[in-house]
Each structure stands twice: as C-alpha cells, then as structure tokens.
Design a protein around this motif. Sequence first.
Motif, PDB file in Angstrom:
ATOM      1  N   VAL A  40       0.821  -1.214   0.000  1.00  0.00           N
ATOM      2  CA  VAL A  40       0.000   0.000   0.000  1.00  0.00           C
ATOM      3  C   VAL A  40       0.855   1.264   0.000  1.00  0.00           C
ATOM      4  CG1 VAL A  40      -1.651   1.341   1.375  1.00  0.00           C
ATOM      5  CG2 VAL A  40      -1.980  -1.122   1.082  1.00  0.00           C
ATOM      6  N   LEU A  41       1.867   1.297   0.879  1.00  0.00           N
ATOM      7  CA  LEU A  41       2.666   2.511   1.046  1.00  0.00           C
ATOM      8  C   LEU A  41       3.913   2.544   0.166  1.00  0.00           C
ATOM      9  CD1 LEU A  41       2.542   2.768   4.947  1.00  0.00           C
ATOM     10  CD2 LEU A  41       1.062   3.922   3.284  1.00  0.00           C
ATOM     11  N   GLY A  42       4.357   1.370  -0.262  1.00  0.00           N
ATOM     12  CA  GLY A  42       5.582   1.285  -1.058  1.00  0.00           C
ATOM     13  C   GLY A  42       6.796   1.055  -0.174  1.00  0.00           C
ATOM     14  N   ARG A  43       7.781   0.410  -0.744  1.00  0.00           N
ATOM     15  CA  ARG A  43       8.997   0.095   0.020  1.00  0.00           C
ATOM     16  C   ARG A  43       9.785   1.355   0.389  1.00  0.00           C
ATOM     17  NH1 ARG A  43      11.672  -4.787   0.294  1.00  0.00           N
ATOM     18  NH2 ARG A  43      10.329  -6.523  -0.256  1.00  0.00           N
ATOM     19  N   ASP A  44       9.611   2.431  -0.351  1.00  0.00           N
ATOM     20  CA  ASP A  44      10.387   3.653  -0.133  1.00  0.00           C
ATOM     21  C   ASP A  44       9.684   4.636   0.801  1.00  0.00           C
ATOM     22  OD1 ASP A  44      12.412   2.719  -1.790  1.00  0.00           O
ATOM     23  OD2 ASP A  44      11.461   3.576  -3.573  1.00  0.00           O
ATOM     24  N   HIS A  45       8.552   4.244   1.373  1.00  0.00           N
ATOM     25  CA  HIS A  45       7.832   5.127   2.289  1.00  0.00           C
ATOM     26  C   HIS A  45       8.737   5.429   3.477  1.00  0.00           C
ATOM     27  CE1 HIS A  45       4.840   6.458   5.219  1.00  0.00           C
ATOM     28  NE2 HIS A  45       4.110   6.787   4.171  1.00  0.00           N
ATOM     29  N   PRO A  46       8.788   6.685   3.947  1.00  0.00           N
ATOM     30  CA  PRO A  46       9.706   7.036   5.047  1.00  0.00           C
ATOM     31  C   PRO A  46       9.400   6.341   6.372  1.00  0.00           C
ATOM     32  CG  PRO A  46       8.288   8.885   4.521  1.00  0.00           C
ATOM     33  CD  PRO A  46       8.046   7.832   3.469  1.00  0.00           C
ATOM     34  N   HIS A  47       8.174   5.878   6.565  1.00  0.00           N
ATOM     35  CA  HIS A  47       7.800   5.228   7.816  1.00  0.00           C
ATOM     36  C   HIS A  47       7.015   3.949   7.537  1.00  0.00           C
ATOM     37  CE1 HIS A  47       9.080   8.817   9.888  1.00  0.00           C
ATOM     38  NE2 HIS A  47       8.324   9.522   9.095  1.00  0.00           N
TER      39      HIS A  47
END
Length: 50
Positions: A40-47
Amino acid sequence: MSTTHTLASRDRLAGAYQVAGRVKQAINLHERNLADRERVLGRDHPHPLA
C-alpha cells in the motif's frame, strides 16, 4: 476507515496478541501486515513500520 487506519489497527491487534502470549498469531499478523504496508505505502515510504 482508510487503509492506513486498518493497517494501524491490525498492527495494534498483533501487539495485543503478543502481550496475551499468542505469539504465533502475533507473528503471522505482523508479517501479513508488513507485506500489506509495503504494497500500500511502497517500500520507499519514510515510515513503513510506523
């Protein structure tokens, strides 16, 4: 309820399982939730784990 709220709720449920001694269920839910967060958020999401 948004997807991010659902993910956060599932994370809290997994923590409750762990505290209650239901470790296998906690691990399974944490692993499933992590996979869904990355989707949902992606692997590169900061958190990704927050």
